[in-house]
Design an enzyme around this catalytic site. Structure first.
Site, PDB file in Angstrom:
ATOM      1  N   CYS A   1       0.856  -1.195   0.000  1.00 56.28           N
ATOM      2  CA  CYS A   1       0.000   0.000   0.000  1.00 56.28           C
ATOM      3  C   CYS A   1       0.887   1.238   0.000  1.00 56.28           C
ATOM      4  O   CYS A   1       1.641   1.456   0.962  1.00 56.28           O
ATOM      5  CB  CYS A   1      -0.912   0.004   1.225  1.00 56.28           C
ATOM      6  SG  CYS A   1      -1.960   1.498   1.310  1.00 56.28           S
TER       7      CYS A   1
ATOM      8  N   CYS B   1      -0.259   3.685   3.329  1.00 56.56           N
ATOM      9  CA  CYS B   1      -0.015   3.437   4.762  1.00 56.56           C
ATOM     10  C   CYS B   1       1.135   2.482   5.045  1.00 56.56           C
ATOM     11  O   CYS B   1       1.515   2.292   6.209  1.00 56.56           O
ATOM     12  CB  CYS B   1      -1.287   2.929   5.430  1.00 56.56           C
ATOM     13  SG  CYS B   1      -1.699   1.205   5.020  1.00 56.56           S
TER      14      CYS B   1
ATOM     15  N   ASP C   1     -26.473 -19.169  -8.189  1.00 55.48           N
ATOM     16  CA  ASP C   1     -26.355 -17.949  -8.983  1.00 55.48           C
ATOM     17  C   ASP C   1     -25.298 -18.162 -10.058  1.00 55.48           C
ATOM     18  O   ASP C   1     -24.123 -18.373  -9.758  1.00 55.48           O
ATOM     19  CB  ASP C   1     -25.956 -16.791  -8.064  1.00 55.48           C
ATOM     20  CG  ASP C   1     -25.831 -15.467  -8.799  1.00 55.48           C
ATOM     21  OD1 ASP C   1     -26.021 -15.436 -10.030  1.00 55.48           O
ATOM     22  OD2 ASP C   1     -25.535 -14.453  -8.141  1.00 55.48           O
TER      23      ASP C   1
END
Length: 449
Positions: A230, A233, A358
């Site tokens: 990241c 951070c 689904d």
């Protein structure tokens, strides 16, 4: 063992004997009978084993099989649910089938466990190790999004705080929560890691769990797996204890690669299966099995039933590959792209409970890549054949190369007349099981499960 547990165990073992001697098998019914008599029976029949639990979205079955093969290099009495029946009843059946450990000694159980069943299993038997493969969107009707799925696994892990968690370090979600357990990570190492890239926009799990910033990658193996960090951070991939350091060859039939500088080969294709081998290697090294012994184990491993299985049908080389979610499907399409010869393609789609009801996930699969491959004939079938047929039509598969066959029995007949030597079948779980049953009945699969 209580009288109730003894009666439950006797009933379960008797039903197992009857089913496998007169009815051709049954992987979960003995467990259902046993737990109906004594819901706590698993605690009794599983207490004499050191247990390793393998869980995650993709790769559980092959990882479990490879772990078993590796552990056989050191241990004799290993119990496993080899048919992939991975819920409470199926795992209960696994222990009912097993040869009891020698008095005073513990056996080893390597158990593939459905993500939603980790907690119910750990409530009964405390494992010594959890092996976590990955977390992707899969059967949203059962699991929800990836964070919900991971929480189901965590709920089980937290009940066994002394167990080692051996996790895929390339999967950001596995480094997102503090745990009391000892944690060990495995992954791909591509030195030097100097790149700065982003995953595709619709990829699962690419937000930083600390600050919700978009994760960046020094390199990506596939989907959201890779060396992440990241830039906002400082959250980053943890240190890896076990690493794939090189991939030298990938074909649909095998993979050659190096782990920690040691050369290995497995008789199954796909980068995702290299991760499965890496996980098995990591388990082996954690319990003191040497690299040469692991190489011997991989050399002895046979292609696993139903997940990437090869069958000869009247001279045709037929490969059945399980697909169940977008990431897994895209990895299989990557595998097909390494096929040097022309082939025929069959897509079988069901939407039973075990598949996930689904079917919208097929729209995230990269089927648009198929028309550019050397595929001479396409066929679609299964209970939801209309859905997969339309998906391939939208993907650009030409009508004159595409046949539709809902009847899986007729699909087998069609295979015999396809224009290529090689045929790849991509099937959801229940379609795969029905296809195997029909092939077994016709004698194309011998001694099946």
């Amino acid at each position: 063992m209580t009288l109730r547990s003894e009666l439950a165990t006797l009933a379960g073992r008797s039903s197992y004997w009857f089913l496998h001697n007169f009815m051709g098998g049954g992987s979960s019914l003995p467990g259902k009978i046993t737990t109906a008599i004594d819901p706590d029976v698993l605690q009794e029949i599983g207490k004499n084993y050191e247990v390793i639990i393998v869980s995650g979205t993709n790769g559980k079955t092959l990882t479990t099989a490879l772990v078993v093969q590796v552990l056989k290099e050191k241990y004799d009495n290993i119990v496993t649910n080899k048919t992939g029946s991975n819920m409470v009843q199926g795992i209960t059946s696994t222990f009912l089938e097993a040869k009891r450990p020698t008095r005073g000694k513990k056996g080893i159980a390597v158990l593939e466990v459905d993500e939603a069943n980790v907690k119910p299993i750990v409530e009964k038997i405390k494992p010594k190790m959890f092996v976590l493969t990955n977390i992707f969107r899969d059967q949203l009707d059962r699991y929800g999004e990836i964070y919900t799925t991971y929480q189901k696994i965590l709920d089980g892990i937290k009940l066994a705080p002394d167990a080692v968690v051996l996790a895929n370090g390339d999967e950001p979600i596995f480094h997102s929560k503090e745990l009391p357990n000892p944690q060990v990570y495995y992954g791909f190492s591509n030195e030097p890691a100097t790149g700065d890239m982003k995953a595709a926009p619709n990829t699962d799990g690419i937000l930083c769990p600390v600050c919700q910033h978009l994760l960046h990658y020094h390199y990506i193996v596939y989907a959201n797996l890779g060396d992440y960090f990241c830039p906002n951070c400082g959250f980053q991939r943890p240190d890896l204890r076990f690493k794939v350091t090189d991939v030298s060859e990938r074909t649909p039939k095998d993979s050659k690669f190096a782990i920690d500088g040691n050369q290995y080969e497995i008789g199954v294709g796909g980068t995702y299966n290299i991760y499965n081998a890496l996980a098995a290697y990591a388990v082996g090294r954690e319990v003191g099995i040497q690299p040469d012994q692991i190489r011997h184990a991989f050399d002895n491993n046979q292609r696993l039933f139903g997940r990437q299985e090869e069958i000869n049908v009247e001279g045709k080389d037929v490969s059945i590959i399980l697909v169940k979610n977008p990431v897994g499907t895209n990895q299989v399409i990557d595998l097909l792209a390494t096929e040097p010869d022309s082939f025929s393609f069959i897509g079988l789609l069901n939407a039973e409970y075990a598949d996930g009801i689904d079917t919208s996930w097929i729209w995230d699969g990269e089927f648009e890549r198929l028309p550019a491959m050397d595929i001479k004939q396409f066929e679609t079938g299964g209970k939801r054949y209309k859905d997969i047929t339309f998906r391939l039509k939208v993907a650009g598969v030409p009508d004159d190369k595409h046949t539709i066959q809902p009847d899986l029995g007729q699909v087998i007949e069609d295979i015999k007349h396809m224009p290529t030597q090689k045929v790849y079948i991509l099937a959801t779980y229940t379609a795969m099981m029905e296809m195997r049953a029909r092939l077994m009945k016709q004698g194309y699969i011998k001694g099946g499960k």
